[in-house]
Motif scaffolding. Structure first.
Motif, PDB file in Angstrom:
ATOM      1  N   SER A  56       3.421  19.324  16.163  1.00  0.00           N
ATOM      2  CA  SER A  56       3.120  18.372  15.084  1.00  0.00           C
ATOM      3  C   SER A  56       3.104  19.048  13.723  1.00  0.00           C
ATOM      4  CB  SER A  56       1.761  17.694  15.338  1.00  0.00           C
ATOM      5  OG  SER A  56       1.767  16.993  16.560  1.00  0.00           O
ATOM      6  N   THR A  57       2.461  20.209  13.613  1.00  0.00           N
ATOM      7  CA  THR A  57       2.395  20.932  12.348  1.00  0.00           C
ATOM      8  C   THR A  57       1.969  22.372  12.605  1.00  0.00           C
ATOM      9  OG1 THR A  57       1.462  20.930  10.108  1.00  0.00           O
ATOM     10  CG2 THR A  57      -0.016  20.345  11.884  1.00  0.00           C
ATOM     11  N   THR A  58       2.204  23.221  11.618  1.00  0.00           N
ATOM     12  CA  THR A  58       1.850  24.636  11.721  1.00  0.00           C
ATOM     13  C   THR A  58       1.279  25.090  10.383  1.00  0.00           C
ATOM     14  OG1 THR A  58       3.634  25.025  13.313  1.00  0.00           O
ATOM     15  CG2 THR A  58       2.695  26.942  12.223  1.00  0.00           C
ATOM     16  N   VAL A  59       0.276  25.979  10.436  1.00  0.00           N
ATOM     17  CA  VAL A  59      -0.341  26.497   9.225  1.00  0.00           C
ATOM     18  C   VAL A  59      -0.698  27.959   9.438  1.00  0.00           C
ATOM     19  CG1 VAL A  59      -2.643  25.729   9.930  1.00  0.00           C
ATOM     20  CG2 VAL A  59      -2.150  26.099   7.505  1.00  0.00           C
ATOM     21  N   ASN A  60      -0.601  28.763   8.382  1.00  0.00           N
ATOM     22  CA  ASN A  60      -0.875  30.195   8.463  1.00  0.00           C
ATOM     23  C   ASN A  60      -2.216  30.544   7.808  1.00  0.00           C
ATOM     24  OD1 ASN A  60       1.618  30.909   9.715  1.00  0.00           O
ATOM     25  ND2 ASN A  60       2.643  30.689   7.717  1.00  0.00           N
ATOM     26  N   GLY A  61      -2.675  31.775   8.063  1.00  0.00           N
ATOM     27  CA  GLY A  61      -3.899  32.280   7.444  1.00  0.00           C
ATOM     28  C   GLY A  61      -5.161  31.651   7.994  1.00  0.00           C
ATOM     29  N   ILE A  62      -5.220  31.450   9.306  1.00  0.00           N
ATOM     30  CA  ILE A  62      -6.365  30.791   9.926  1.00  0.00           C
ATOM     31  C   ILE A  62      -7.260  31.823  10.602  1.00  0.00           C
ATOM     32  CG2 ILE A  62      -7.106  29.068  11.594  1.00  0.00           C
ATOM     33  CD1 ILE A  62      -5.643  27.950   9.170  1.00  0.00           C
ATOM     34  N   ARG A  63      -8.548  31.692  10.375  1.00  0.00           N
ATOM     35  CA  ARG A  63      -9.524  32.535  11.060  1.00  0.00           C
ATOM     36  C   ARG A  63     -10.370  31.660  11.972  1.00  0.00           C
ATOM     37  NH1 ARG A  63     -12.996  37.431   8.469  1.00  0.00           N
ATOM     38  NH2 ARG A  63     -13.800  38.251  10.431  1.00  0.00           N
ATOM     39  N   LEU A  64     -10.694  32.194  13.177  1.00  0.00           N
ATOM     40  CA  LEU A  64     -11.478  31.460  14.159  1.00  0.00           C
ATOM     41  C   LEU A  64     -12.944  31.874  14.085  1.00  0.00           C
ATOM     42  CD1 LEU A  64      -9.126  31.627  17.295  1.00  0.00           C
ATOM     43  CD2 LEU A  64      -9.134  29.977  15.421  1.00  0.00           C
ATOM     44  N   TYR A  65     -13.820  30.868  14.199  1.00  0.00           N
ATOM     45  CA  TYR A  65     -15.266  31.083  14.241  1.00  0.00           C
ATOM     46  C   TYR A  65     -15.800  30.599  15.587  1.00  0.00           C
ATOM     47  CZ  TYR A  65     -15.850  32.046   9.213  1.00  0.00           C
ATOM     48  OH  TYR A  65     -15.826  32.601   7.953  1.00  0.00           O
ATOM     49  N   ASP A  66     -16.773  31.329  16.123  1.00  0.00           N
ATOM     50  CA  ASP A  66     -17.518  30.885  17.305  1.00  0.00           C
ATOM     51  C   ASP A  66     -18.844  30.324  16.810  1.00  0.00           C
ATOM     52  OD1 ASP A  66     -18.554  30.376  19.761  1.00  0.00           O
ATOM     53  OD2 ASP A  66     -18.845  32.468  20.338  1.00  0.00           O
ATOM     54  N   GLY A  67     -18.927  28.995  16.672  1.00  0.00           N
ATOM     55  CA  GLY A  67     -20.070  28.404  15.999  1.00  0.00           C
ATOM     56  C   GLY A  67     -20.004  28.767  14.529  1.00  0.00           C
ATOM     57  N   ASP A  68     -21.086  29.346  13.998  1.00  0.00           N
ATOM     58  CA  ASP A  68     -21.106  29.802  12.609  1.00  0.00           C
ATOM     59  C   ASP A  68     -20.763  31.282  12.479  1.00  0.00           C
ATOM     60  OD1 ASP A  68     -21.915  27.336  11.409  1.00  0.00           O
ATOM     61  OD2 ASP A  68     -23.946  27.663  12.173  1.00  0.00           O
ATOM     62  N   LYS A  69     -20.445  31.919  13.582  1.00  0.00           N
ATOM     63  CA  LYS A  69     -20.214  33.359  13.590  1.00  0.00           C
ATOM     64  C   LYS A  69     -18.723  33.674  13.492  1.00  0.00           C
ATOM     65  CE  LYS A  69     -21.053  37.467  16.435  1.00  0.00           C
ATOM     66  NZ  LYS A  69     -21.587  37.964  17.724  1.00  0.00           N
ATOM     67  N   LYS A  70     -18.393  34.604  12.577  1.00  0.00           N
ATOM     68  CA  LYS A  70     -17.013  35.036  12.450  1.00  0.00           C
ATOM     69  C   LYS A  70     -16.581  35.809  13.691  1.00  0.00           C
ATOM     70  CE  LYS A  70     -16.921  35.560   7.400  1.00  0.00           C
ATOM     71  NZ  LYS A  70     -16.712  36.516   6.281  1.00  0.00           N
ATOM     72  N   THR A  71     -15.314  35.671  14.036  1.00  0.00           N
ATOM     73  CA  THR A  71     -14.747  36.461  15.132  1.00  0.00           C
ATOM     74  C   THR A  71     -13.663  37.383  14.566  1.00  0.00           C
ATOM     75  OG1 THR A  71     -12.979  34.892  15.666  1.00  0.00           O
ATOM     76  CG2 THR A  71     -15.147  34.496  16.665  1.00  0.00           C
ATOM     77  N   GLY A  72     -13.132  38.241  15.434  1.00  0.00           N
ATOM     78  CA  GLY A  72     -12.068  39.155  15.010  1.00  0.00           C
ATOM     79  C   GLY A  72     -10.707  38.503  14.960  1.00  0.00           C
ATOM     80  N   TYR A  73     -10.613  37.232  15.304  1.00  0.00           N
ATOM     81  CA  TYR A  73      -9.331  36.535  15.322  1.00  0.00           C
ATOM     82  C   TYR A  73      -9.092  35.965  13.923  1.00  0.00           C
ATOM     83  CZ  TYR A  73     -10.057  37.043  20.296  1.00  0.00           C
ATOM     84  OH  TYR A  73     -10.285  37.570  21.529  1.00  0.00           O
ATOM     85  N   ASP A  74      -8.416  36.782  13.090  1.00  0.00           N
ATOM     86  CA  ASP A  74      -8.269  36.459  11.667  1.00  0.00           C
ATOM     87  C   ASP A  74      -6.786  36.478  11.273  1.00  0.00           C
ATOM     88  OD1 ASP A  74      -8.851  35.929   9.057  1.00  0.00           O
ATOM     89  OD2 ASP A  74      -9.445  37.977   8.556  1.00  0.00           O
ATOM     90  N   ASP A  75      -6.504  35.673  10.236  1.00  0.00           N
ATOM     91  CA  ASP A  75      -5.178  35.652   9.625  1.00  0.00           C
ATOM     92  C   ASP A  75      -4.082  35.359  10.648  1.00  0.00           C
ATOM     93  OD1 ASP A  75      -3.508  35.759   7.432  1.00  0.00           O
ATOM     94  OD2 ASP A  75      -3.129  37.907   7.643  1.00  0.00           O
TER      95      ASP A  75
END
Length: 385
Positions: free
Chosen positions: A18-37
């Protein structure tokens, strides 16, 4: 993060991007994860996140998404989409986290575009494309044994609809019970009047005070036959009869309150006595205005400040002022504030203030305004002249 699972980036049967976007970071709840950009791809079945250095992707099935909310960014943080998620099925492939205490994730959009992505994501969730063609071997949306579980927006809508139907049934039963209770209440009031009259006619064993107290307890059940607009042909007749009802119901409480009661309290008390046959403030006002014309034992009085009260007809204002002066004389040194008078005499604060102002208008009290507030003292100049 326990809702994500490792998968390859190839699309399955019936799956369309449907669509694609770059520069996305994943959060687990309110906590940042290492899955960035990473690069986030939305299909009609899944969300796929992959960093350019990785060969595998993280997948999130859309059937688990319960609700999507937007979270605006600030000077120090990027805008985000907050996804509330259902529990994953037991047959889901392994992911980066075995278990998480959070039931939601966040998608951080470093380069913007989160609002347009939200619209496309919501449309994909509403279309339920995964139900038309299964995208994974695991049975999303089904429990072991083939029993379907309602996940996503459709499941919530069905649950809400079922809850509303149950609530409507409960409300209907409650109103039926309430009607029966109202009928019983009228019978109880009639019975209380009959018993009170019989006890009053008896002499000897029952004292007059006991009879009065017994009647008070029973008649506190409320007004057995409240005046209604439908029972009278004109507004005038309705307000005249309503004035009589208010007088009959509140004459004793007004006397117990010192002969004066704020109009706001009259409104609350008469509606409490009438039960479900509630009155509007305008109807109570009109009824109180005609009390004096009808020669009733209560009438409406308006102070110069605009405060309105219902008081006993023929109330001696001079005696009211003298009672206020007696309190002032007991506090000749420190003076009396409206709060002090209200506490000492057991009256509303607004009425206490009006009585102090009334004493001042009669030259029986003087005021002292300071940083500590407004206090009144007995007028010694007047008393010694």
């Amino acid at each position: 993060m326990d809702r994500w699972y490792w998968c390859n980036s190839s699309l399955t049967s019936g799956e369309v991007v449907s669509t694609t976007v770059n520069g996305i970071r994943l959060y687990d709840g309110d906590k940042k994860t290492g899955y960035d950009d990473g690069r986030l791809t939305l299909t009609n079945h899944r969300l796929l996140w992959r960093h350019e250095t990785q060969s595998s992707s993280l997948g999130l099935h859309l059937s688990l998404v319960v609700l999507v909310e937007e979270e605006a960014g600030s000077f120090t943080s990027s805008p985000k989409l907050l996804l509330h998620l259902a529990q994953p099925p037991h047959s889901q492939p392994a992911g980066p986290v075995a278990a998480s205490s959070n039931s939601f994730i966040k998608l951080s959009f470093k380069h913007g575009g989160y609002s347009s992505f939200h619209q496309v994501l919501q449309k994909a969730i509403d279309n339920h494309g995964w139900e038309k063609a299964p995208s994974l071997p695991c049975n999303y949306g089904k429990q072991p044994g083939g029993k379907a579980i309602h996940t996503g927006i459709l499941g919530i809508e069905r649950a809400i609809q079922a809850k509303q139907e149950e609530t409507n049934q409960n409300i209907s039963h409650a109103f039926e019970d309430l009607k029966n209770l109202m009928g019983l209440a009228k019978d109880m009031v009639s019975l209380s009047k009959s018993i009170s009259n019989k006890i009053k006619e008896r002499s000897g064993d029952v004292s007059a005070d006991d009879t009065t107290q017994f009647r008070s307890y029973l008649l506190s059940l409320g007004i057995d036959d409240p005046v209604t607009r439908e029972a009278f042909g004109s507004e005038t007749q309705y307000h005249h009869n309503l004035a009589k009802e208010i007088t009959q119901a509140l004459e004793d409480p007004v006397k117990e309150a010192g002969g004066v009661m704020l109009l706001s309290e009259v409104y609350c008390r008469i509606n409490r006595a009438r039960g479900l046959q509630l009155l509007s403030p305008e109807d109570v006002m009109h009824a109180c205005h005609v009390m004096k014309k009808l020669g009733l034992s209560l009438n409406l009085h308006t102070f110069e400040s605009g405060v309105q009260v219902v008081q006993i007809t023929g109330l001696d204002q001079e005696k009211v002022v003298e009672a206020t002066v007696e309190v002032l004389n007991c506090h000749e040194v420190d003076g009396v504030s409206a709060g002090d008078l209200a506490r000492d005499c057991g009256m509303p604060l607004l009425l206490a203030q009006e009585r102090l102002l009334q004493a001042e208008q009669c030259a029986k009290a003087v005021r002292d305004e300071s940083s500590e507030g407004l206090r009144f003292f007995p007028n010694l100049f007047f008393s010694r002249s």
